[in-house]
Design a protein around this motif. Structure first.
Motif, PDB file in Angstrom:
ATOM      1  N   TRP A  68       3.050   7.400   2.929  1.00  0.00           N
ATOM      2  CA  TRP A  68       1.714   7.290   3.513  1.00  0.00           C
ATOM      3  C   TRP A  68       1.408   8.504   4.371  1.00  0.00           C
ATOM      4  CZ3 TRP A  68      -1.079   3.356   1.751  1.00  0.00           C
ATOM      5  CH2 TRP A  68      -0.402   2.273   1.179  1.00  0.00           C
ATOM      6  N   ARG A  69       0.134   8.824   4.449  1.00  0.00           N
ATOM      7  CA  ARG A  69      -0.332   9.927   5.303  1.00  0.00           C
ATOM      8  C   ARG A  69      -0.009   9.649   6.757  1.00  0.00           C
ATOM      9  NH1 ARG A  69      -6.018   9.720   4.671  1.00  0.00           N
ATOM     10  NH2 ARG A  69      -5.887   8.109   6.250  1.00  0.00           N
ATOM     11  N   ASP A  70      -0.169   8.373   7.168  1.00  0.00           N
ATOM     12  CA  ASP A  70       0.075   7.994   8.551  1.00  0.00           C
ATOM     13  C   ASP A  70       0.263   6.488   8.657  1.00  0.00           C
ATOM     14  OD1 ASP A  70      -2.559   6.895   8.497  1.00  0.00           O
ATOM     15  OD2 ASP A  70      -3.390   8.786   9.227  1.00  0.00           O
ATOM     16  N   GLN A  71       0.638   6.056   9.836  1.00  0.00           N
ATOM     17  CA  GLN A  71       0.884   4.636  10.102  1.00  0.00           C
ATOM     18  C   GLN A  71      -0.361   3.788   9.873  1.00  0.00           C
ATOM     19  OE1 GLN A  71       3.946   3.579  11.317  1.00  0.00           O
ATOM     20  NE2 GLN A  71       3.505   1.498  11.930  1.00  0.00           N
ATOM     21  N   THR A  72      -1.520   4.293  10.233  1.00  0.00           N
ATOM     22  CA  THR A  72      -2.765   3.542  10.063  1.00  0.00           C
ATOM     23  C   THR A  72      -3.023   3.240   8.598  1.00  0.00           C
ATOM     24  OG1 THR A  72      -3.691   4.489  12.076  1.00  0.00           O
ATOM     25  CG2 THR A  72      -5.254   3.573  10.492  1.00  0.00           C
ATOM     26  N   ALA A  73      -2.847   4.227   7.731  1.00  0.00           N
ATOM     27  CA  ALA A  73      -3.056   4.017   6.292  1.00  0.00           C
ATOM     28  C   ALA A  73      -2.089   2.960   5.771  1.00  0.00           C
ATOM     29  CB  ALA A  73      -2.887   5.335   5.537  1.00  0.00           C
ATOM     30  N   MET A  74      -0.829   3.049   6.185  1.00  0.00           N
ATOM     31  CA  MET A  74       0.158   2.073   5.738  1.00  0.00           C
ATOM     32  C   MET A  74      -0.242   0.664   6.194  1.00  0.00           C
ATOM     33  SD  MET A  74       4.260   1.830   6.501  1.00  0.00           S
ATOM     34  CE  MET A  74       4.063   1.425   8.237  1.00  0.00           C
ATOM     35  N   MET A  75      -0.633   0.535   7.442  1.00  0.00           N
ATOM     36  CA  MET A  75      -0.982  -0.783   7.967  1.00  0.00           C
ATOM     37  C   MET A  75      -2.257  -1.337   7.328  1.00  0.00           C
ATOM     38  SD  MET A  75       1.601  -1.550   9.618  1.00  0.00           S
ATOM     39  CE  MET A  75       1.029  -3.149  10.171  1.00  0.00           C
ATOM     40  N   ASN A  76      -3.166  -0.467   6.897  1.00  0.00           N
ATOM     41  CA  ASN A  76      -4.354  -0.943   6.165  1.00  0.00           C
ATOM     42  C   ASN A  76      -3.931  -1.656   4.883  1.00  0.00           C
ATOM     43  OD1 ASN A  76      -6.221  -0.089   8.042  1.00  0.00           O
ATOM     44  ND2 ASN A  76      -6.576   1.870   7.028  1.00  0.00           N
ATOM     45  N   PHE A  77      -2.917  -1.119   4.198  1.00  0.00           N
ATOM     46  CA  PHE A  77      -2.410  -1.795   3.003  1.00  0.00           C
ATOM     47  C   PHE A  77      -1.636  -3.055   3.379  1.00  0.00           C
ATOM     48  CE2 PHE A  77       1.162  -2.549   0.105  1.00  0.00           C
ATOM     49  CZ  PHE A  77       0.434  -3.018  -0.973  1.00  0.00           C
ATOM     50  N   VAL A  78      -0.765  -2.952   4.363  1.00  0.00           N
ATOM     51  CA  VAL A  78       0.056  -4.092   4.769  1.00  0.00           C
ATOM     52  C   VAL A  78      -0.821  -5.286   5.146  1.00  0.00           C
ATOM     53  CG1 VAL A  78       1.662  -4.916   6.570  1.00  0.00           C
ATOM     54  CG2 VAL A  78       2.060  -2.721   5.436  1.00  0.00           C
ATOM     55  N   ALA A  79      -1.959  -5.031   5.781  1.00  0.00           N
ATOM     56  CA  ALA A  79      -2.854  -6.096   6.230  1.00  0.00           C
ATOM     57  C   ALA A  79      -3.864  -6.532   5.171  1.00  0.00           C
ATOM     58  CB  ALA A  79      -3.595  -5.650   7.494  1.00  0.00           C
ATOM     59  N   SER A  80      -3.840  -5.916   3.989  1.00  0.00           N
ATOM     60  CA  SER A  80      -4.793  -6.289   2.937  1.00  0.00           C
ATOM     61  C   SER A  80      -4.540  -7.724   2.475  1.00  0.00           C
ATOM     62  CB  SER A  80      -4.689  -5.332   1.743  1.00  0.00           C
ATOM     63  OG  SER A  80      -3.458  -5.532   1.048  1.00  0.00           O
ATOM     64  N   ASP A  81      -5.595  -8.382   2.014  1.00  0.00           N
ATOM     65  CA  ASP A  81      -5.480  -9.770   1.564  1.00  0.00           C
ATOM     66  C   ASP A  81      -4.413  -9.925   0.484  1.00  0.00           C
ATOM     67  OD1 ASP A  81      -7.503 -10.491   3.310  1.00  0.00           O
ATOM     68  OD2 ASP A  81      -9.069 -10.524   1.761  1.00  0.00           O
ATOM     69  N   GLU A  82      -4.370  -8.980  -0.458  1.00  0.00           N
ATOM     70  CA  GLU A  82      -3.436  -9.071  -1.570  1.00  0.00           C
ATOM     71  C   GLU A  82      -1.979  -8.939  -1.110  1.00  0.00           C
ATOM     72  OE1 GLU A  82      -7.423  -7.972  -3.024  1.00  0.00           O
ATOM     73  OE2 GLU A  82      -6.158  -7.245  -1.403  1.00  0.00           O
ATOM     74  N   HIS A  83      -1.739  -8.006  -0.183  1.00  0.00           N
ATOM     75  CA  HIS A  83      -0.374  -7.835   0.312  1.00  0.00           C
ATOM     76  C   HIS A  83       0.043  -9.020   1.178  1.00  0.00           C
ATOM     77  CE1 HIS A  83       2.969  -6.114   2.704  1.00  0.00           C
ATOM     78  NE2 HIS A  83       3.285  -5.613   1.523  1.00  0.00           N
ATOM     79  N   VAL A  84      -0.836  -9.486   2.030  1.00  0.00           N
ATOM     80  CA  VAL A  84      -0.522 -10.641   2.873  1.00  0.00           C
ATOM     81  C   VAL A  84      -0.217 -11.861   1.999  1.00  0.00           C
ATOM     82  CG1 VAL A  84      -1.464 -12.279   4.563  1.00  0.00           C
ATOM     83  CG2 VAL A  84      -1.761  -9.810   4.897  1.00  0.00           C
ATOM     84  N   ALA A  85      -1.013 -12.077   0.950  1.00  0.00           N
ATOM     85  CA  ALA A  85      -0.771 -13.211   0.049  1.00  0.00           C
ATOM     86  C   ALA A  85       0.605 -13.104  -0.602  1.00  0.00           C
ATOM     87  CB  ALA A  85      -1.864 -13.283  -1.019  1.00  0.00           C
ATOM     88  N   GLY A  86       0.980 -11.911  -1.013  1.00  0.00           N
ATOM     89  CA  GLY A  86       2.299 -11.714  -1.604  1.00  0.00           C
ATOM     90  C   GLY A  86       3.409 -11.919  -0.601  1.00  0.00           C
ATOM     91  N   MET A  87       3.225 -11.395   0.598  1.00  0.00           N
ATOM     92  CA  MET A  87       4.256 -11.524   1.627  1.00  0.00           C
ATOM     93  C   MET A  87       4.455 -12.986   2.031  1.00  0.00           C
ATOM     94  SD  MET A  87       5.533  -8.612   1.913  1.00  0.00           S
ATOM     95  CE  MET A  87       6.643  -9.022   3.236  1.00  0.00           C
ATOM     96  N   GLN A  88       3.405 -13.779   1.982  1.00  0.00           N
ATOM     97  CA  GLN A  88       3.532 -15.195   2.321  1.00  0.00           C
ATOM     98  C   GLN A  88       4.399 -15.945   1.309  1.00  0.00           C
ATOM     99  OE1 GLN A  88      -0.638 -16.197   2.686  1.00  0.00           O
ATOM    100  NE2 GLN A  88      -0.566 -15.970   4.911  1.00  0.00           N
ATOM    101  N   ARG A  89       4.583 -15.343   0.125  1.00  0.00           N
ATOM    102  CA  ARG A  89       5.389 -15.973  -0.923  1.00  0.00           C
ATOM    103  C   ARG A  89       6.762 -15.319  -1.074  1.00  0.00           C
ATOM    104  NH1 ARG A  89       2.085 -16.748  -6.218  1.00  0.00           N
ATOM    105  NH2 ARG A  89       3.741 -18.269  -6.532  1.00  0.00           N
ATOM    106  N   THR A  90       7.116 -14.432  -0.171  1.00  0.00           N
ATOM    107  CA  THR A  90       8.356 -13.666  -0.292  1.00  0.00           C
ATOM    108  C   THR A  90       9.571 -14.558  -0.460  1.00  0.00           C
ATOM    109  OG1 THR A  90       7.420 -11.861   1.000  1.00  0.00           O
ATOM    110  CG2 THR A  90       9.799 -11.925   0.827  1.00  0.00           C
TER     111      THR A  90
END
Length: 108
Positions: A49-71
């Motif tokens: 990632w370019r920076d922490q903010t860009a990474m966290m934008n993905f981490v907090a996305s609905d799709e990533h959160v939904a996947g993480m909830q099923r880890t």
């Protein structure tokens, strides 16, 4: 890195597939690679990632959160790690990423 439950492999792939467009459309993504081994039962993602903010934008996305909830449904254990690199250290290798993940404490 996730240690996968074989019986959920297809559903895991579908869940990850929903994340890929969100990942690739993030303007802060420099590059990424995924790797799955059915032989050793693991799935890995390496993203730069370019920076922490860009990474966290993905981490907090609905799709990533939904996947993480099923880890825990998809895997028996997993390790998430991140570190900063200089431009000179790019491209990152899987050997480097695996060493970092191996040295880290499992996330769950």
């Amino acid at each position: 890195m996730l240690v996968l439950r074989p019986e959920t492999a297809e559903e895991f792939r579908a869940t990850v597939g929903a994340m890929i467009p969100v990942l690739t459309q993030n303007p802060g993504l420099v590059g990424f690679s995924t790797g799955t081994s059915m032989k050793c039962g693991t799935a890995r993602t390496l993203a730069v990632w370019r920076d922490q903010t860009a990474m966290m934008n993905f981490v907090a996305s609905d799709e990533h959160v939904a996947g993480m909830q099923r880890t825990q449904e998809f895997s028996t254990t997993g390790t998430v790690t991140s570190w900063e690199v200089t431009r000179a250290e790019l491209p990152l290798s899987w050997d480097t990423a695996i060493a970092k993940a191996t040295a880290a404490t499992p996330s769950y």
